[in-house]
Scaffold this active site. Sequence first.
Site, short mmCIF file in Angstrom:
data_model
loop_
_atom_site.label_atom_id
_atom_site.label_comp_id
_atom_site.label_asym_id
_atom_site.label_seq_id
_atom_site.Cartn_x
_atom_site.Cartn_y
_atom_site.Cartn_z
CG ASP A 77 -0.93 3.25 6.10
OD1 ASP A 77 -1.64 3.60 5.14
OD2 ASP A 77 -0.60 4.03 7.02
CG ASP B 251 -1.79 1.21 1.31
OD1 ASP B 251 -2.33 1.62 0.26
OD2 ASP B 251 -1.93 1.78 2.42
CD GLU C 149 -4.77 1.28 -2.87
OE1 GLU C 149 -5.52 2.26 -2.98
OE2 GLU C 149 -4.47 0.76 -1.78
#
Length: 173
Positions: free
Chosen positions: A139, A8, A67
């Site tokens: 996160d 992420d 991502e």
Amino acid sequence: MSIILGIDPGSRVTGYGIIKVVGNKTEYLGSGCIRVVDDVLANRLHNVFTGVSEIIRQFAPNQFAIEQVFMAKNPDSALKLGQARGAAIVAATSANMPVFEYSARQIKQSVVGKGNADKTQVQHMVTHILKLNKTPQADAADALAVALCHLHTEQSMIRLSGQAKKTVRGRLR
């Protein structure tokens, strides 16, 4: 056996999550955050690159999922996020790993069941799916969700491939 590293990305905090898959069994290997405090963007990007490179050396994953950049309200933030993604991707490609990219909506849909899930829902489902004793930081949970999304996508493709082969075989008889 697959070891999947999920990322992420962020220019200040980059979450990471590592899962191991053997057959139908998924095992949590680790997760955390690469936190960067430097004000100079180039130094932050270098820290993301070296942090991801160290995680790759430590866990030896064979798949890398990250991502995709989403359109933020602030274009400057989106650019910095894209650069942090680039630093992480270069770390993966430097280790000769295949890179897979997923949208935030795909990740949330895969893990929570709805593409507009919030961070607490993602944390809850990641904790539940991986049978963790405690909830990972947001996160890190997002990064684990990226890894799980890749696993689910890969498993779906394998199932579809198997069904296609059965259909083809059935037509040949």
